[in-house]
Design a protein around this motif. Structure first.
Motif, PDB file in Angstrom:
ATOM      1  N   PRO A  18      67.606  12.537 -19.168  1.00 54.90           N
ATOM      2  CA  PRO A  18      66.179  12.575 -19.153  1.00 54.90           C
ATOM      3  C   PRO A  18      65.370  11.223 -18.855  1.00 54.90           C
ATOM      4  CG  PRO A  18      66.669  12.414 -21.512  1.00 54.90           C
ATOM      5  CD  PRO A  18      68.090  12.483 -20.486  1.00 54.90           C
ATOM      6  N   MET A  19      64.230  11.189 -17.965  1.00 53.55           N
ATOM      7  CA  MET A  19      63.449   9.814 -18.022  1.00 53.55           C
ATOM      8  C   MET A  19      62.804   9.595 -19.310  1.00 53.55           C
ATOM      9  SD  MET A  19      60.084  10.910 -15.663  1.00 53.55           S
ATOM     10  CE  MET A  19      59.396   9.393 -15.983  1.00 53.55           C
ATOM     11  N   LEU A  44      60.898  16.144 -23.736  1.00 45.91           N
ATOM     12  CA  LEU A  44      61.776  15.894 -22.637  1.00 45.91           C
ATOM     13  C   LEU A  44      61.421  16.177 -21.521  1.00 45.91           C
ATOM     14  CD1 LEU A  44      64.941  15.842 -21.836  1.00 45.91           C
ATOM     15  CD2 LEU A  44      64.964  18.424 -22.371  1.00 45.91           C
ATOM     16  N   ALA A  45      61.265  15.064 -20.613  1.00 47.09           N
ATOM     17  CA  ALA A  45      60.933  14.891 -19.195  1.00 47.09           C
ATOM     18  C   ALA A  45      62.135  14.665 -18.324  1.00 47.09           C
ATOM     19  CB  ALA A  45      60.039  13.830 -19.099  1.00 47.09           C
ATOM     20  N   THR A  46      62.493  15.466 -17.404  1.00 46.05           N
ATOM     21  CA  THR A  46      63.529  15.445 -16.535  1.00 46.05           C
ATOM     22  C   THR A  46      63.559  15.893 -15.517  1.00 46.05           C
ATOM     23  OG1 THR A  46      66.155  15.920 -16.498  1.00 46.05           O
ATOM     24  CG2 THR A  46      64.809  17.610 -17.849  1.00 46.05           C
ATOM     25  N   ALA A  47      64.082  15.465 -14.330  1.00 51.82           N
ATOM     26  CA  ALA A  47      64.101  16.038 -12.840  1.00 51.82           C
ATOM     27  C   ALA A  47      64.804  17.356 -12.812  1.00 51.82           C
ATOM     28  CB  ALA A  47      64.737  15.149 -12.043  1.00 51.82           C
ATOM     29  N   VAL A  48      65.562  17.578 -13.965  1.00 49.98           N
ATOM     30  CA  VAL A  48      66.055  19.250 -14.034  1.00 49.98           C
ATOM     31  C   VAL A  48      65.022  20.159 -14.254  1.00 49.98           C
ATOM     32  CG1 VAL A  48      67.604  20.935 -15.394  1.00 49.98           C
ATOM     33  CG2 VAL A  48      68.181  18.326 -15.081  1.00 49.98           C
ATOM     34  N   PHE A  49      63.823  19.799 -14.555  1.00 43.98           N
ATOM     35  CA  PHE A  49      62.829  20.970 -14.798  1.00 43.98           C
ATOM     36  C   PHE A  49      61.794  20.912 -13.843  1.00 43.98           C
ATOM     37  CE2 PHE A  49      63.253  19.993 -19.885  1.00 43.98           C
ATOM     38  CZ  PHE A  49      64.245  20.874 -19.856  1.00 43.98           C
ATOM     39  N   ALA A  50      61.976  20.181 -12.534  1.00 43.72           N
ATOM     40  CA  ALA A  50      60.913  20.248 -11.539  1.00 43.72           C
ATOM     41  C   ALA A  50      61.248  21.563 -10.661  1.00 43.72           C
ATOM     42  CB  ALA A  50      61.448  19.063 -10.627  1.00 43.72           C
ATOM     43  N   VAL A  55      59.373  28.828 -19.415  1.00 44.60           N
ATOM     44  CA  VAL A  55      60.363  29.724 -20.178  1.00 44.60           C
ATOM     45  C   VAL A  55      61.756  29.327 -19.637  1.00 44.60           C
ATOM     46  CG1 VAL A  55      60.148  31.615 -18.605  1.00 44.60           C
ATOM     47  CG2 VAL A  55      60.876  32.182 -20.937  1.00 44.60           C
ATOM     48  N   GLN A  56      61.821  28.923 -18.320  1.00 52.49           N
ATOM     49  CA  GLN A  56      63.229  28.496 -17.866  1.00 52.49           C
ATOM     50  C   GLN A  56      63.662  27.140 -18.509  1.00 52.49           C
ATOM     51  OE1 GLN A  56      61.854  28.782 -13.829  1.00 52.49           O
ATOM     52  NE2 GLN A  56      63.760  30.334 -13.369  1.00 52.49           N
ATOM     53  N   ARG A  57      62.817  26.458 -18.620  1.00 48.86           N
ATOM     54  CA  ARG A  57      63.054  25.143 -19.400  1.00 48.86           C
ATOM     55  C   ARG A  57      63.493  25.120 -20.891  1.00 48.86           C
ATOM     56  NH1 ARG A  57      57.827  21.568 -17.400  1.00 48.86           N
ATOM     57  NH2 ARG A  57      58.110  21.880 -15.074  1.00 48.86           N
ATOM     58  N   HIS A  58      62.513  26.042 -21.515  1.00 50.81           N
ATOM     59  CA  HIS A  58      63.023  26.536 -22.747  1.00 50.81           C
ATOM     60  C   HIS A  58      64.469  26.989 -23.199  1.00 50.81           C
ATOM     61  CE1 HIS A  58      58.699  26.025 -24.624  1.00 50.81           C
ATOM     62  NE2 HIS A  58      58.876  24.952 -23.664  1.00 50.81           N
ATOM     63  N   PHE A  81      58.842  18.673 -19.441  1.00 47.83           N
ATOM     64  CA  PHE A  81      58.135  18.241 -18.295  1.00 47.83           C
ATOM     65  C   PHE A  81      58.869  18.084 -17.231  1.00 47.83           C
ATOM     66  CE2 PHE A  81      56.138  16.835 -22.329  1.00 47.83           C
ATOM     67  CZ  PHE A  81      54.824  17.277 -22.358  1.00 47.83           C
ATOM     68  N   SER A  82      58.429  18.105 -16.147  1.00 50.09           N
ATOM     69  CA  SER A  82      58.916  17.426 -14.970  1.00 50.09           C
ATOM     70  C   SER A  82      58.492  15.943 -14.976  1.00 50.09           C
ATOM     71  CB  SER A  82      58.657  18.030 -13.515  1.00 50.09           C
ATOM     72  OG  SER A  82      57.158  17.679 -13.496  1.00 50.09           O
ATOM     73  N   PRO A  83      59.305  15.048 -14.278  1.00 53.02           N
ATOM     74  CA  PRO A  83      58.971  13.618 -14.215  1.00 53.02           C
ATOM     75  C   PRO A  83      57.374  13.580 -14.034  1.00 53.02           C
ATOM     76  CG  PRO A  83      61.124  13.861 -13.364  1.00 53.02           C
ATOM     77  CD  PRO A  83      60.541  15.248 -13.353  1.00 53.02           C
TER      78      PRO A  83
END
Length: 107
Positions: A18-19, A44-50, A55-58, A81-83
């Protein structure tokens, strides 16, 4: 830092790089014994969530923390969050007060 909180932090860091990451034990706001580790807020903010839906993030966080959720963690308040989303709006809503009772309350 307590053991469950530390494990959650370590697992999320390893999985998502995470960032920004905060793991906040909110158990004291609920009807649980003092010192419990049952209720957490995760920012949680990470590029993975972009490009991913909430629902996919959770689902990704739940999969990462499956062992904790099966062994005592009762609730996760997830703020993912995405960055770009994190940098644009770092506001996270306050957690509500617990409205539930304890399993020890008279029914």
């Amino acid at each position: 830092m307590k053991p469950v909180e530390s494990r959650i932090l370590s697992k999320l860091t390893a999985q998502f790089q995470p960032m920004h990451l905060e793991v906040i034990n909110e158990s004291h706001m609920h009807s649980v014994p003092p010192g419990s580790e049952t209720h957490f807020k995760v920012l949680l903010a990470t590029a993975v969530f972009a490009g991913k839906r909430q629902v996919q993030r959770h689902q990704a966080v739940y999969a990462c923390l499956a062992e904790e959720l099966q062994n005592g963690v009762h609730a996760l308040a997830l703020h993912t969050f995405s960055p770009e989303e994190w940098l644009a709006n770092k506001a996270v809503p306050a957690s509500p007060q617990c409205l539930g009772g304890s399993k020890h309350d008279d029914q």
